[in-house]
Design an enzyme around this catalytic site. Structure first.
Site, PDB file in Angstrom:
ATOM      1  N   ASP A  95     -23.906  66.796  89.656  1.00 45.85           N
ATOM      2  CA  ASP A  95     -24.774  67.930  89.163  1.00 45.85           C
ATOM      3  C   ASP A  95     -25.993  68.098  90.075  1.00 45.85           C
ATOM      4  O   ASP A  95     -27.032  67.265  90.300  1.00 45.85           O
ATOM      5  CB  ASP A  95     -25.416  67.399  87.948  1.00 45.85           C
ATOM      6  CG  ASP A  95     -26.280  68.241  87.050  1.00 45.85           C
ATOM      7  OD1 ASP A  95     -26.488  69.331  87.464  1.00 45.85           O
ATOM      8  OD2 ASP A  95     -26.782  67.964  85.991  1.00 45.85           O
TER       9      ASP A  95
ATOM     10  N   HIS B  12     -13.249  61.345 107.417  1.00 51.91           N
ATOM     11  CA  HIS B  12     -12.925  60.266 106.307  1.00 51.91           C
ATOM     12  C   HIS B  12     -12.958  58.893 106.655  1.00 51.91           C
ATOM     13  O   HIS B  12     -13.244  58.043 105.972  1.00 51.91           O
ATOM     14  CB  HIS B  12     -11.275  60.623 106.145  1.00 51.91           C
ATOM     15  CG  HIS B  12     -10.827  59.708 104.753  1.00 51.91           C
ATOM     16  ND1 HIS B  12     -11.337  58.871 104.191  1.00 51.91           N
ATOM     17  CD2 HIS B  12      -9.729  60.585 104.014  1.00 51.91           C
ATOM     18  CE1 HIS B  12     -10.797  58.540 103.033  1.00 51.91           C
ATOM     19  NE2 HIS B  12      -9.702  59.572 102.992  1.00 51.91           N
TER      20      HIS B  12
END
Length: 457
Positions: free
Chosen positions: A378, A165
Site C-alpha cells: 500500500d 533476482h
C-alpha cells in the site's frame, strides 16, 4: 487480461532518473550468499501492481509519493542503490556506491477499468508500463532495481518494477516494497528492519555436498526437447474450490489431505508432460520452489534469496500412464527433502561446481506466490487490484515455469490463476487433458460452462 490484447493507449514517459538514498549511507562491498549468486538467479524479474483511485488522496501525486518513499527506504535498504561486481570464483558482491535505482515517471491515456476485470499475466502492454532503459538490464554494473510509476486518467496508477533476482526472492522484495509504501505514507522507519546477514546461507569450509541435488544435473538436450520459441501459446487457468475439489477426487484417500500446491503441481506436471508427448523412456522433472526461511532459522527482516528447487523426476511414460497419485507422491517427497541441511548442501554445491544453473531440459518449474503479499503493498492508495508477477514464466527460457497467483474470477470466487506457456498444438492437448480431469469429477455435474480457462493471449 480481458480485452487488453486489443487495448491501445499511449504512455508518455519522462527521462529515466536515478533515485538515491535520502541520507548518506555506508559504502563498501557486501557479499551475496552462495544461494543468491547461483546462475539460475542471474536475471531480471518483472513485477507489476495496479491501483485504483482513492477520493481521500485527491490532490496527491502517486509518482511524487513513491519517489520520496523510495529515497527514504533506500536509507535502510542501501545495498539496492549499489551495483553488482563479480569477484574470484564468480562470487557476486554488492558495491554500495549509493548510485541509486532507476526511476521512470509516466502518464497513460487509459483508465484502469479499460484493462478489464481479469488482470493477470502475461500483460501484452508490459513494455509500455516497464520501459527497458537501454543499458540497464545487465546483471553486473547496472541498477539493481528499475521502477516505473504510470498515472492513469481515472486517478489510479500502475507501479511496475524490475529486480535483479540475485538480490532478493519474492518475500524479500515484498518486504522492501512494503517499506517504500510505509515511507510514502509518512513512516519514519520501516516496521520490519532489513537484515543482510547473507553469510547465513554461505557454503561451509570445506564444502560438503551432503544431499542429492538432481535439480542441478547437467542434462544434454540430445533430442531437441527444449521448448521452441516460435508458435508459443499463452493461456491462464483458474483453480477455485470447485476445480481443486474435482482434482482431489483423482487421488487415493490417504493422499487427499495434501496441500493445494502439491495437488496442482502434480496435476499440471502430468498434464503438461502428456501434452508435450516426450519419448516414454525420457526422464522428466518438476522443480518446486520451496521457501526455506523457517527451516534455516533466518531472522525476521532477512531479504535475500532463501529458497530451494527440490525436484521430482521420473520416466515420462510412468508419469503419463500412472494415475495422479503417482505424481503427487513424487512431489510431496521432493518438498519434504528441503531442510536446513539441504540448504547448506546447495550452498556447498554452488561453490564446488561453479554455481551451475538448475536443469531446464524436460523440466517444469512452479512457484507459488499466493502468500508472498504483493497485493497487500500500500503506497497510500490502498491495496493493489492486482499485484505480482508481470510475466507468466521465470527467466528467459519460455514455457519452463509457471507462477501460482491469487485471483478472483468473474463469479467472485477466490482461487489461483496459473499462466501456462506451451507450443500451440501442445497447448490444445493440455487443455483437453486438464478439462477432462475436472469434468470427470466436478460436483455438481459439469454443465459445459467451466471458466477455468480464464484467458488465451
Amino acid at each position: 487480461m480481458a480485452s487488453s490484447s486489443s487495448l491501445s493507449f499511449t504512455v508518455r514517459k519522462s527521462e529515466p532518473e536515478l533515485v538515491t538514498p535520502a541520507k548518506p549511507t555506508p559504502h563498501g562491498l557486501k557479499q551475496l550468499s552462495d544461494i543468491d549468486d547461483q546462475e539460475g538467479l542471474r536475471f531480471q524479474i518483472p513485477v507489476i501492481q495496479f491501483y485504483g483511485s482513492d477520493p481521500s488522496m485527491k490532490g496527491r501525486d502517486p509518482v511524487q509519493a513513491i519517489r520520496e518513499g523510495l529515497a527514504k527506504a533506500l536509507v535502510f535498504y542501501y545495498p539496492f542503490a549499489g551495483r553488482l561486481r563479480e569477484g574470484p570464483g564468480r562470487k557476486l558482491l554488492v558495491d554500495c556506491t549509493a548510485e541509486g535505482v532507476m526511476f521512470i515517471e509516466a502518464d497513460a491515456d487509459v483508465r484502469l477499468d479499460q484493462f478489464g476485470d481479469s488482470l493477470q499475466p502475461p500483460f501484452p502492454c508490459l513494455e509500455e508500463l516497464l520501459y527497458d532503459v537501454p543499458g540497464s538490464s545487465g546483471v553486473l554494473n547496472c541498477p539493481l532495481l528499475l521502477i516505473q510509476v504510470t498515472r492513469l486518467i481515472c486517478g489510479g496508477f500502475i507501479f511496475a518494477l524490475r529486480l535483479n533476482h540475485t538480490m532478493s526472492d519474492a518475500a524479500g522484495l515484498v518486504q522492501f516494497m512494503s517499506a517504500v509504501g510505509e515511507m510514502a505514507r509518512g513512516a519514519a522507519v520501516p516496521s520490519v528492519q532489513p537484515v543482510w546477514q547473507r553469510e547465513l546461507l554461505n557454503a561451509r569450509d570445506p564444502p560438503k555436498v551432503s544431499c542429492v541435488h538432481h535439480e542441478y544435473d547437467q542434462v544434454a538436450d540430445t533430442k531437441g526437447t527444449l521448448i521452441p520459441l516460435d508458435d508459443m501459446a499463452h493461456r491462464s487457468f483458474f483453480f477455485g474450490p470447485q476445480e481443486v475439489s474435482a482434482l482431489r477426487k483423482h487421488v487415493p484417500p490417504h493422499l487427499r489431505h495434501c496441500s493445494g500446491f502439491e495437488l496442482l503441481t502434480a496435476c499440471l506436471w502430468r498434464c503438461r508432460t502428456i501434452a508435450l508427448q516426450p519419448d516414454p523412456e525420457e526422464e522428466v522433472r518438476v522443480l518446486c520452489i520451496v521457501n526455506a526461511r523457517a527451516k534455516c532459522l533466518l531472522p525476521e527482516g532477512f531479504y535475500g534469496n532463501a529458497f530451494a528447487f527440490p525436484v521430482a523426476l521420473t520416466a515420462a511414460g510412468k508419469l503419463c500412464q500412472n494415475p495422479l497419485g503417482y505424481a503427487l507422491e513424487l512431489v510431496r517427497k521432493a518438498k519434504a527433502d528441503v531442510t536446513g541441511e539441504y540448504m547448506k548442501s546447495v550452498a556447498d554445491l554452488m561453490v564446488s561446481k561453479g554455481r551451475p544453473h538448475f536443469t531446464v531440459v524436460r523440466t517444469y518449474l512452479v512457484s507459488d506466490v499466493t502468500r508472498a503479499g504483493f497485493g497487500e503493498v500500500d503506497f497510500g492508495w490502498g491495496k493493489a487490484v492486482y499485484g505480482g508477477p508481470a510475466k507468466g514464466g521465470v527467466g528467459a527460457i519460455p514455457g519452463v515455469a509457471s507462477f501460482y497467483i491469487p485471483f478472483r474470477n468473474g463469479k467472485g470466487e477466490d482461487g489461483i490463476v496459473v499462466p501456462v506457456c506451451l507450443p500451440g498444438p501442445a497447448m490444445e492437448r493440455f487443455v483437453v487433458e486438464l478439462e477432462g480431469m475436472i469434468k470427470d469429477t466436478v460436483d455438481p455435474p459439469y454443465d459445459g460452462t467451466s471458466t477455468f480457462v480464464v484467458s488465451a493471449l
